[in-house]
Design an enzyme around this catalytic site. Structure first.
Site, PDB file in Angstrom:
ATOM      1  N   GLU A 198      43.221 -11.264  27.804  1.00  0.00           N
ATOM      2  CA  GLU A 198      42.957  -9.847  27.582  1.00  0.00           C
ATOM      3  C   GLU A 198      43.016  -9.006  28.848  1.00  0.00           C
ATOM      4  O   GLU A 198      43.412  -7.844  28.792  1.00  0.00           O
ATOM      5  CB  GLU A 198      41.599  -9.658  26.895  1.00  0.00           C
ATOM      6  CG  GLU A 198      41.588 -10.157  25.469  1.00  0.00           C
ATOM      7  CD  GLU A 198      40.346  -9.767  24.702  1.00  0.00           C
ATOM      8  OE1 GLU A 198      39.442  -9.090  25.266  1.00  0.00           O
ATOM      9  OE2 GLU A 198      40.259 -10.140  23.511  1.00  0.00           O
ATOM     10  N   GLU A 246      50.795 -11.491  20.511  1.00  0.00           N
ATOM     11  CA  GLU A 246      51.927 -10.673  20.086  1.00  0.00           C
ATOM     12  C   GLU A 246      51.511  -9.333  19.483  1.00  0.00           C
ATOM     13  O   GLU A 246      52.104  -8.303  19.760  1.00  0.00           O
ATOM     14  CB  GLU A 246      52.780 -11.450  19.082  1.00  0.00           C
ATOM     15  CG  GLU A 246      53.991 -10.679  18.611  1.00  0.00           C
ATOM     16  CD  GLU A 246      54.818 -11.438  17.598  1.00  0.00           C
ATOM     17  OE1 GLU A 246      55.828 -10.880  17.149  1.00  0.00           O
ATOM     18  OE2 GLU A 246      54.452 -12.581  17.239  1.00  0.00           O
ATOM     19  N   GLU A 261      28.185 -16.001  12.118  1.00  0.00           N
ATOM     20  CA  GLU A 261      28.836 -15.887  13.427  1.00  0.00           C
ATOM     21  C   GLU A 261      27.834 -15.972  14.570  1.00  0.00           C
ATOM     22  O   GLU A 261      26.774 -15.350  14.532  1.00  0.00           O
ATOM     23  CB  GLU A 261      29.596 -14.560  13.530  1.00  0.00           C
ATOM     24  CG  GLU A 261      30.301 -14.400  14.867  1.00  0.00           C
ATOM     25  CD  GLU A 261      31.037 -13.076  14.999  1.00  0.00           C
ATOM     26  OE1 GLU A 261      31.809 -12.945  15.949  1.00  0.00           O
ATOM     27  OE2 GLU A 261      30.838 -12.193  14.157  1.00  0.00           O
ATOM     28  N   PHE A 293      36.657 -15.511  -0.995  1.00  0.00           N
ATOM     29  CA  PHE A 293      37.879 -15.114  -0.306  1.00  0.00           C
ATOM     30  C   PHE A 293      38.017 -15.955   0.949  1.00  0.00           C
ATOM     31  O   PHE A 293      37.046 -16.200   1.645  1.00  0.00           O
ATOM     32  CB  PHE A 293      37.822 -13.630   0.076  1.00  0.00           C
ATOM     33  CG  PHE A 293      38.911 -13.211   1.019  1.00  0.00           C
ATOM     34  CD1 PHE A 293      40.183 -12.931   0.552  1.00  0.00           C
ATOM     35  CD2 PHE A 293      38.667 -13.118   2.376  1.00  0.00           C
ATOM     36  CE1 PHE A 293      41.200 -12.551   1.430  1.00  0.00           C
ATOM     37  CE2 PHE A 293      39.670 -12.745   3.257  1.00  0.00           C
ATOM     38  CZ  PHE A 293      40.944 -12.462   2.777  1.00  0.00           C
ATOM     39  N   ALA A 302      36.431 -10.490  24.669  1.00  0.00           N
ATOM     40  CA  ALA A 302      35.836 -11.495  23.785  1.00  0.00           C
ATOM     41  C   ALA A 302      36.916 -12.040  22.873  1.00  0.00           C
ATOM     42  O   ALA A 302      37.971 -11.433  22.715  1.00  0.00           O
ATOM     43  CB  ALA A 302      34.704 -10.885  22.964  1.00  0.00           C
ATOM     44  N   GLU A 321      25.568 -13.836  -0.727  1.00  0.00           N
ATOM     45  CA  GLU A 321      26.966 -13.696  -0.326  1.00  0.00           C
ATOM     46  C   GLU A 321      26.987 -13.575   1.194  1.00  0.00           C
ATOM     47  O   GLU A 321      26.184 -12.828   1.767  1.00  0.00           O
ATOM     48  CB  GLU A 321      27.592 -12.462  -0.967  1.00  0.00           C
ATOM     49  CG  GLU A 321      27.664 -12.569  -2.472  1.00  0.00           C
ATOM     50  CD  GLU A 321      28.156 -11.306  -3.148  1.00  0.00           C
ATOM     51  OE1 GLU A 321      28.610 -11.407  -4.294  1.00  0.00           O
ATOM     52  OE2 GLU A 321      28.068 -10.211  -2.542  1.00  0.00           O
ATOM     53  N   GLU A 328      48.500  -7.765  19.799  1.00  0.00           N
ATOM     54  CA  GLU A 328      47.248  -7.331  20.422  1.00  0.00           C
ATOM     55  C   GLU A 328      47.552  -6.178  21.368  1.00  0.00           C
ATOM     56  O   GLU A 328      48.424  -6.286  22.225  1.00  0.00           O
ATOM     57  CB  GLU A 328      46.615  -8.506  21.170  1.00  0.00           C
ATOM     58  CG  GLU A 328      45.238  -8.249  21.695  1.00  0.00           C
ATOM     59  CD  GLU A 328      44.593  -9.508  22.266  1.00  0.00           C
ATOM     60  OE1 GLU A 328      43.358  -9.588  22.224  1.00  0.00           O
ATOM     61  OE2 GLU A 328      45.312 -10.398  22.760  1.00  0.00           O
ATOM     62  N   ARG A 369      39.515  -0.699  16.598  1.00  0.00           N
ATOM     63  CA  ARG A 369      38.882  -1.582  15.627  1.00  0.00           C
ATOM     64  C   ARG A 369      39.051  -0.953  14.245  1.00  0.00           C
ATOM     65  O   ARG A 369      38.418   0.053  13.925  1.00  0.00           O
ATOM     66  CB  ARG A 369      37.407  -1.800  15.966  1.00  0.00           C
ATOM     67  CG  ARG A 369      37.186  -2.535  17.269  1.00  0.00           C
ATOM     68  CD  ARG A 369      37.814  -3.911  17.224  1.00  0.00           C
ATOM     69  NE  ARG A 369      37.393  -4.729  18.357  1.00  0.00           N
ATOM     70  CZ  ARG A 369      37.692  -6.001  18.481  1.00  0.00           C
ATOM     71  NH1 ARG A 369      38.416  -6.617  17.560  1.00  0.00           N
ATOM     72  NH2 ARG A 369      37.282  -6.683  19.528  1.00  0.00           N
TER      73      ARG A 369
END
Length: 191
Positions: A109, A151, A132, A28, A89, A51, A153, A77
């Site tokens: 932010e 826009e 990551e 994906f 972040a 994976e 957020e 979240r």
């Protein structure tokens, strides 16, 4: 054995644990995440499937005010279906240095700019299934300005004493791993 020699020995011995990639296929590809499925040869010769998620990396900022308070954000979240308290972040854009990301995200932010930046460390928050990395920064010499949210957020900005944040962590109220690590890192260095 010195700490440096011990780390060198561990690095040399890690070759014995290496898994050799044989094939790789996309599963994906989205706006943020690239999910892959690889076949690897294990150190003993057998093969296995791995994976994992490819991620461009991120920067996180611990904005520390002169009075010992920290600037925090609260945002929803979706995977956890609730709002979390976090340090600011954001994702590193292609070709962007982690410090530039930190400076951009702090302004976007929270509306704050910092005159002093210190790189604290780099963490890998999900090593079993993602590549990551998050580079943590301390931002000091803060000057308040205007937020520049994206826009779509939505987040709340507030300040709290670092001691309160540490209490919230101990009580399980703040569980975001990057925020927990950043708080402990700064708390231990300001004592």
């Amino acid at each position: 054995m010195s700490d440096d020699r011990a780390l060198e020995e561990l690095a040399r011995s890690s070759d014995r644990l290496r898994e050799e990639p044989l094939t790789s296929e996309p599963v994906f590809r989205g706006k943020l995440l690239d999910v892959r499925r690889d076949t690897v040869r294990l150190p003993g010769g057998a093969t296995a499937t791995r994976e994992y998620i490819m991620h461009p990396g991120a920067s996180m900022i611990v904005p520390l005010l002169p009075d010992g308070q920290v600037v925090l954000v609260r945002q929803y979240r979706y995977p956890m279906h609730r709002a979390f308290i976090e340090f600011p972040a954001g994702k590193i854009d292609p070709g962007e240095a982690p410090l530039a990301t930190a400076q951009r995200e702090l302004l976007e932010e929270t509306g704050y700019r910092a005159s002093k930046w210190t790189e604290l460390t780099t963490i890998h928050n999900a090593i079993a299934y993602a590549n990551e990395r998050i580079v943590l920064f301390l931002a000091e010499g803060l000057e308040r300005g205007e937020q520049k949210l994206d826009e779509h957020e939505f987040l709340e900005v507030f300040t709290a004493p670092l001691e309160d944040l540490m209490t919230w962590i101990r009580q399980g109220e703040v569980t975001d791993v990057k925020t927990v690590i950043g708080a402990f890192f700064v708390s231990s260095s300001t004592r």
